[in-house]
Structures are given as structure tokens and as C-alpha cells.
Motif scaffolding. Structure first.
Motif, PDB file in Angstrom:
ATOM      1  N   THR A  66       0.828  -1.205   0.000  1.00  0.00           N
ATOM      2  CA  THR A  66       0.000   0.000   0.000  1.00  0.00           C
ATOM      3  C   THR A  66       0.859   1.251   0.000  1.00  0.00           C
ATOM      4  OG1 THR A  66      -1.741  -1.225   1.139  1.00  0.00           O
ATOM      5  CG2 THR A  66      -1.910   1.163   1.177  1.00  0.00           C
ATOM      6  N   TYR A  68       3.928   1.483  -1.184  1.00  0.00           N
ATOM      7  CA  TYR A  68       4.558   1.543  -2.508  1.00  0.00           C
ATOM      8  C   TYR A  68       3.569   2.073  -3.545  1.00  0.00           C
ATOM      9  CZ  TYR A  68       6.644   0.047  -6.902  1.00  0.00           C
ATOM     10  OH  TYR A  68       7.146   0.028  -8.179  1.00  0.00           O
ATOM     11  N   THR A  69       2.359   1.548  -3.513  1.00  0.00           N
ATOM     12  CA  THR A  69       1.353   1.947  -4.495  1.00  0.00           C
ATOM     13  C   THR A  69       0.950   3.404  -4.314  1.00  0.00           C
ATOM     14  OG1 THR A  69       0.568  -0.336  -4.556  1.00  0.00           O
ATOM     15  CG2 THR A  69      -0.873   1.327  -5.509  1.00  0.00           C
ATOM     16  N   THR A  72       3.814   5.346  -5.878  1.00  0.00           N
ATOM     17  CA  THR A  72       4.114   5.187  -7.307  1.00  0.00           C
ATOM     18  C   THR A  72       2.878   5.125  -8.187  1.00  0.00           C
ATOM     19  OG1 THR A  72       4.149   2.775  -7.142  1.00  0.00           O
ATOM     20  CG2 THR A  72       6.252   3.933  -6.813  1.00  0.00           C
ATOM     21  N   ARG A  73       1.706   5.417  -7.648  1.00  0.00           N
ATOM     22  CA  ARG A  73       0.471   5.287  -8.430  1.00  0.00           C
ATOM     23  C   ARG A  73       0.527   6.090  -9.726  1.00  0.00           C
ATOM     24  NH1 ARG A  73      -4.178   7.295  -9.768  1.00  0.00           N
ATOM     25  NH2 ARG A  73      -6.023   6.018  -9.934  1.00  0.00           N
ATOM     26  N   ALA A  76       2.403   4.162 -12.269  1.00  0.00           N
ATOM     27  CA  ALA A  76       1.633   3.049 -12.821  1.00  0.00           C
ATOM     28  C   ALA A  76       0.594   3.539 -13.816  1.00  0.00           C
ATOM     29  CB  ALA A  76       0.952   2.272 -11.690  1.00  0.00           C
ATOM     30  N   HIS A  90       0.737  -7.555 -11.918  1.00  0.00           N
ATOM     31  CA  HIS A  90      -0.381  -7.883 -11.032  1.00  0.00           C
ATOM     32  C   HIS A  90      -0.362  -9.364 -10.671  1.00  0.00           C
ATOM     33  CE1 HIS A  90      -4.285  -7.736  -9.108  1.00  0.00           C
ATOM     34  NE2 HIS A  90      -4.584  -8.837  -9.766  1.00  0.00           N
ATOM     35  N   ASN A 124      -5.217  -1.353  -2.998  1.00  0.00           N
ATOM     36  CA  ASN A 124      -5.175  -0.420  -4.124  1.00  0.00           C
ATOM     37  C   ASN A 124      -6.108   0.764  -3.888  1.00  0.00           C
ATOM     38  OD1 ASN A 124      -4.169   0.268  -6.786  1.00  0.00           O
ATOM     39  ND2 ASN A 124      -6.248  -0.121  -7.479  1.00  0.00           N
ATOM     40  N   ALA A 127      -4.556   3.069  -1.477  1.00  0.00           N
ATOM     41  CA  ALA A 127      -3.437   3.781  -2.100  1.00  0.00           C
ATOM     42  C   ALA A 127      -3.926   4.900  -3.012  1.00  0.00           C
ATOM     43  CB  ALA A 127      -2.557   2.803  -2.876  1.00  0.00           C
ATOM     44  N   GLU A 131      -2.896   8.763  -2.340  1.00  0.00           N
ATOM     45  CA  GLU A 131      -1.826   8.968  -3.312  1.00  0.00           C
ATOM     46  C   GLU A 131      -0.870  10.056  -2.844  1.00  0.00           C
ATOM     47  OE1 GLU A 131      -1.103   9.899  -8.047  1.00  0.00           O
ATOM     48  OE2 GLU A 131      -3.136   9.752  -7.283  1.00  0.00           O
TER      49      GLU A 131
END
Length: 152
Positions: A66, A68-69, A72-73, A76, A90, A124, A127, A131
């Protein structure tokens, strides 16, 4: 051109622009590699936690995922058109999550019926909401996890 005139990323890496371009054909190729490397680190960390943290590995790994996401969202999302290069990410993360969930369930740390895809969607969603703020993401995940652990 020396490092002074190099793009900011090359300057921060301590290399010249030519060195950067020799290794990556485009900015997208560099960003894809950074993203994939991050996913590989998360997968390795998940395997490590599965082997050493027992039933607590799932919670610890979901928090790392979470964070990391949330961080870096944007990366991505910007890579989404690349598709093929990142499409396996994924699956890699889902496999690690499934391994950790099996261990957690066996240790009584995950209620029966909680699906791995649900846990990944939860991480996700948190996250996305958090963000750019990995601390908020971690706090929200801890609140959510308190709802998936069985009552004593």
C-alpha cells in the motif's frame, strides 16, 4: 555535454544523458524498468515475510504494498498504455499475496472467505485515496486490517 546539462534524473543518478540513453531507449522504457524493479522487490519481500513472519507476514506485506502503491500510483497510471511490459506485475503480486494469505489463514490471522483479490483491491483503493502520502495509506490499511482479522 557534462552532467550539468543532463536531464534531472541522469544528474541525480550521477551519470550523463548519453549513458542514460544508451541503457534505455526512451523515458517510458526507463520508467517501466523502475516500476518492474519495484514490483520485483515487493515480491521478494513478500516471499521473505512468508518464510520469516508467519501469520503476520500478510499484514506487513500489504502495508508495504500500500505504501509503494500510494507513492508510485502516478507512475503506474502513466505506464498503463505500455500494457504488455507491466501486465505480468499484477499476477506476480497476486501470487505472493496468495502465498501469504495461505500462511495467515493457517495461523488463524485471516478470516475464512477473505479473497486475495479483495485484499489487493482494498490495498489499491486505499493507495488511490492516499496517493502521495504513504503514511496515510499505511494508517488506513491498519484500520481496514483490524476489520479482517478474526476476533479473539
Amino acid at each position: 555535454m557534462g552532467r550539468e546539462g543532463a536531464p534531472p534524473l541522469a544528474r541525480r543518478a550521477g551519470v550523463g544523458s548519453a549513458t542514460l540513453h544508451r541503457h534505455f531507449r526512451s523515458r517510458e522504457a526507463l520508467l517501466t524498468e523502475v516500476f518492474i524493479e519495484g514490483v520485483e522487490r515487493l515480491a521478494a519481500r513478500g516471499r521473505e515475510l512468508g518464510a520469516t513472519a508467519g501469520g503476520d507476514g500478510l499484514t506487513a506485506w500489504l502495508e508495504e504494498l500500500t505504501r509503494y502503491t500510494a507513492t508510485t500510483r502516478g507512475l503506474a497510471v502513466s505506464l498503463r498504455p505500455a500494457g504488455a511490459a507491466t501486465s505480468g506485475c499484477h499476477g506476480v503480486l497476486a501470487d505472493v499475496a496468495a502465498e501469504l494469505a495461505t500462511v495467515a489463514a493457517g495461523a488463524g490471522r485471516l478470516r475464512p472467505g477473505i479473497a486475495v483479490d479483495d485484499l489487493l483491491a482494498l490495498a489499491n483503493g486505499i493507495a488511490i485515496q492516499a496517493e502521495g502520502d504513504p503514511e496515510l495509506a499505511a494508517r488506513l490499511l491498519r484500520i481496514a486490517i483490524a476489520g479482517v482479522e478474526p476476533s479473539p
